[in-house]
Scaffold this active site. Sequence first.
Site, PDB file in Angstrom:
ATOM      1  N   ASP A 175       0.855  -1.188   0.000  1.00 35.96           N
ATOM      2  CA  ASP A 175       0.000   0.000   0.000  1.00 35.96           C
ATOM      3  C   ASP A 175       0.892   1.238   0.000  1.00 35.96           C
ATOM      4  OD1 ASP A 175      -1.503   2.207   0.781  1.00 35.96           O
ATOM      5  OD2 ASP A 175      -2.553   1.182   2.408  1.00 35.96           O
ATOM      6  N   VAL A 176       0.917   1.953  -1.133  1.00 35.33           N
ATOM      7  CA  VAL A 176       1.761   3.144  -1.273  1.00 35.33           C
ATOM      8  C   VAL A 176       0.856   4.365  -1.364  1.00 35.33           C
ATOM      9  CG1 VAL A 176       3.602   4.281  -2.553  1.00 35.33           C
ATOM     10  CG2 VAL A 176       3.482   1.775  -2.511  1.00 35.33           C
ATOM     11  N   GLU A 177       0.872   5.166  -0.332  1.00 34.30           N
ATOM     12  CA  GLU A 177       0.065   6.387  -0.302  1.00 34.30           C
ATOM     13  C   GLU A 177       0.766   7.422   0.576  1.00 34.30           C
ATOM     14  OE1 GLU A 177      -3.570   6.114   2.322  1.00 34.30           O
ATOM     15  OE2 GLU A 177      -3.169   3.958   2.077  1.00 34.30           O
ATOM     16  N   TYR A 178       0.354   8.662   0.448  1.00 38.79           N
ATOM     17  CA  TYR A 178       0.944   9.716   1.271  1.00 38.79           C
ATOM     18  C   TYR A 178       0.483   9.581   2.714  1.00 38.79           C
ATOM     19  CZ  TYR A 178       2.206  12.222  -3.050  1.00 38.79           C
ATOM     20  OH  TYR A 178       2.727  12.585  -4.263  1.00 38.79           O
TER      21      TYR A 178
END
Length: 256
Positions: free
Chosen positions: A132-135
């Site tokens: 999960d790649v998110e800010y």
Amino acid sequence: MRKKRNCLILAAVITVSTAAIFLALVYFKIISLTGVWAAKYEIQGVDVSHYQGEIDWQQIQDAPVQFAFIKATEGSSHIDQRFAYNWQEAAKTDMRIGAYHFFSFDSPPRTQAELFIQTVGSLSGKLPPVVDVEYYGDKEKDPPDVEETVDQIKEMLAILEQHYGKKPILYTTVPVYHRYIQGQFEEYPLWIRNVYYTPDFDLDRTWMFWQYSDSTVMDGYQGKEKYIDRNVFHGTKEDLDQLLVPIASPSRICVS
């Protein structure tokens, strides 16, 4: 006759204006139509973490829900406090389940992958691992370097793929997709978040999972978060089963 014509013109203007306002509200993310678009997909799912508290997994399955992703780890040291329970209980249902890792821009990708592997263990018969790649924090205002971040994501995906023998799923948001993912990870299944409109408007590639809501209320959980994330799968039940990690697939690397 003139009065009737004027009434028709007025009605047309009102209709066009109403439609324009409605589309503007959708475009500027003030209202959401995702539930309408998502309803056409056969395979429905959820994703959860400790925020949903105690979950009755049989009740979630009966919603009906066909798949679930459960938060396992974050960064290089954090394990979700409800993972072990959720993983064990969800496995007793007929749902297809998988585990996800919340990627840290500030932590080595190898130690992140090792934490996930050590925490989750075997994925035989389960969905592939998810990164999960998110800010988070101030990362959107001060985004990490593109080239460095892409290399870090690639390293983590490669380690997980080598270990599980299956390409991991890449979860991301629209802003992160356009900064780091677009054109870089075409070979990996994409799970995209867009809670305002169909992701087909934003993407130049096919998505596999779509998180279409973060404000759904369902029966079957009791936590400090009253909402649960809803998702759909872009395919059939048979397609979903094709994604599963083979039963008793051997680990390819040793993690110290």
